[in-house]
Design a protein around this motif. Structure first.
Motif, PDB file in Angstrom:
ATOM      1  N   TRP A  19       0.807  -1.222   0.000  1.00 36.36           N
ATOM      2  CA  TRP A  19       0.000   0.000   0.000  1.00 36.36           C
ATOM      3  C   TRP A  19       0.837   1.268   0.000  1.00 36.36           C
ATOM      4  O   TRP A  19       0.396   2.311  -0.490  1.00 36.36           O
ATOM      5  N   ASP A  36      -0.777   3.185  -3.277  1.00 33.52           N
ATOM      6  CA  ASP A  36      -1.801   4.205  -3.053  1.00 33.52           C
ATOM      7  C   ASP A  36      -1.377   5.570  -3.606  1.00 33.52           C
ATOM      8  O   ASP A  36      -2.197   6.298  -4.174  1.00 33.52           O
ATOM      9  N   ALA A  88      -3.426   7.500  -6.664  1.00 32.34           N
ATOM     10  CA  ALA A  88      -4.092   8.794  -6.495  1.00 32.34           C
ATOM     11  C   ALA A  88      -3.389   9.927  -7.215  1.00 32.34           C
ATOM     12  O   ALA A  88      -4.052  10.840  -7.723  1.00 32.34           O
ATOM     13  N   TRP A 114      -3.901  -5.327  -6.441  1.00 31.81           N
ATOM     14  CA  TRP A 114      -3.307  -3.994  -6.408  1.00 31.81           C
ATOM     15  C   TRP A 114      -3.686  -3.191  -7.643  1.00 31.81           C
ATOM     16  O   TRP A 114      -3.824  -1.966  -7.577  1.00 31.81           O
ATOM     17  N   ARG A 133      -7.209  -2.172  -6.847  1.00 31.97           N
ATOM     18  CA  ARG A 133      -7.181  -1.104  -5.835  1.00 31.97           C
ATOM     19  C   ARG A 133      -6.795   0.231  -6.477  1.00 31.97           C
ATOM     20  O   ARG A 133      -7.353   1.276  -6.132  1.00 31.97           O
ATOM     21  N   THR A 134      -5.872   0.185  -7.422  1.00 37.66           N
ATOM     22  CA  THR A 134      -5.485   1.407  -8.125  1.00 37.66           C
ATOM     23  C   THR A 134      -6.671   2.010  -8.860  1.00 37.66           C
ATOM     24  O   THR A 134      -6.890   3.228  -8.827  1.00 37.66           O
ATOM     25  N   LEU A 182      -8.966   3.778  -6.472  1.00 39.30           N
ATOM     26  CA  LEU A 182      -8.434   4.976  -5.835  1.00 39.30           C
ATOM     27  C   LEU A 182      -7.980   6.053  -6.807  1.00 39.30           C
ATOM     28  O   LEU A 182      -7.577   7.136  -6.371  1.00 39.30           O
ATOM     29  N   LEU A 201      -9.241   9.624  -6.326  1.00 33.76           N
ATOM     30  CA  LEU A 201      -9.251  10.038  -4.923  1.00 33.76           C
ATOM     31  C   LEU A 201      -9.113  11.541  -4.733  1.00 33.76           C
ATOM     32  O   LEU A 201      -9.682  12.106  -3.790  1.00 33.76           O
ATOM     33  N   ALA A 236     -10.213  -0.048   0.458  1.00 34.12           N
ATOM     34  CA  ALA A 236     -10.160   0.948  -0.616  1.00 34.12           C
ATOM     35  C   ALA A 236     -11.555   1.418  -1.010  1.00 34.12           C
ATOM     36  O   ALA A 236     -11.763   2.599  -1.308  1.00 34.12           O
ATOM     37  N   TRP A 287     -12.557   3.874   1.614  1.00 30.65           N
ATOM     38  CA  TRP A 287     -11.745   5.089   1.522  1.00 30.65           C
ATOM     39  C   TRP A 287     -12.196   5.960   0.345  1.00 30.65           C
ATOM     40  O   TRP A 287     -12.363   7.173   0.481  1.00 30.65           O
TER      41      TRP A 287
END
Length: 240
Positions: A125, A129, A133, A160, A163-164, A167, A170, A199, A202
């Protein structure tokens, strides 16, 4: 532009990268602290070895390394990022992330395969992250055609990469494509992994700073599809 499934990017030649990497390895190497490195590695769950340089000192060293250096083009950014990622210690990866954040605006959509490689290599992360973002987000904002690639990434088997995608908006605030954000959250609502569930919460929580009513209404309709972690994170700063 097709990125998904692309071959590992090659490190291009770059005179600027030669200069920066020589300065960087000398400066960071001289500042290494093995005792602190062991503690940092343990804190990051053994994701990578560390040199043991605390963040304020590392950023000060980075400023020294880059003092007087030329502004990079996309080839330079690619070379510096990939060469940093070839080094084992995590501080070099942090340097690469900071460099790409600083100069993402000088790069085209052609950088996206490089960023995907960084996201999927030594993944954790702490780098993913920021890349999501501040680098992927910047590239997509500059080239909306890349949203089609994000639509692919959101269902990627690599958590991952997914997750990208969750986010990448963001920092968009009023520019957020809410339908896409909510759609991505629904696509991954049943994911078993903590990092995806976190995520989701968030991303929704951050958008709630801009449009709390939209997030509240979305969860009123779809709450049953999300795990408690995602809902709790999403509603942290707004009433249910």
């Amino acid at each position: 532009m097709t990125v998904t499934g692309a071959a590992q990017p090659q490190v291009p030649r770059s005179a600027l990268a030669d200069i920066v990497l020589a300065r960087l390895t000398a400066a960071y190497g001289a500042a290494a602290d093995p005792e602190r490195a062991a503690a940092m590695r343990a804190y990051m769950k053994d994701a990578a070895p560390f040199l043991g340089i605390p963040t304020p000192a590392r950023r000060a060293l980075s400023r020294t390394v880059l003092a007087g250096s030329a502004r990079p083009d996309e080839t330079d950014c690619t070379a510096i990022a990939l060469r940093c990622w070839e080094l084992p210690e995590r501080e070099y990866h942090y340097f690469a992330v900071d460099y790409l954040r600083r100069y993402a605006g000088r790069c085209s959509s052609g950088l996206l395969p490089v960023v995907r490689h960084l996201v999927t290599t030594v993944s954790w992360w702490d780098t993913v992250d920021l890349l999501a973002a501040h680098v992927v987000g910047a590239l997509v904002a500059a080239d909306p055609g890349l949203t089609a690639e994000m639509d692919t990434w959101i269902t990627d088997p690599d958590l991952w990469v997914a997750r990208t995608a969750l986010l990448h908006q963001l920092t968009y605030k009023e520019r957020t494509d809410a339908d896409r954000l909510f759609g991505y959250c629904l696509l991954q609502s049943g994911h078993p992994d903590f990092f995806i569930r976190k995520a989701i919460g968030w991303a929704l929580r951050e958008y709630a700073k801009t449009d709390p009513e939209a997030v509240r209404d979305f969860l009123a309709r779809e709450r049953g599809r999300f795990g408690p972690l995602s809902v709790r994170e999403a509603l942290k700063n707004i009433s249910a």
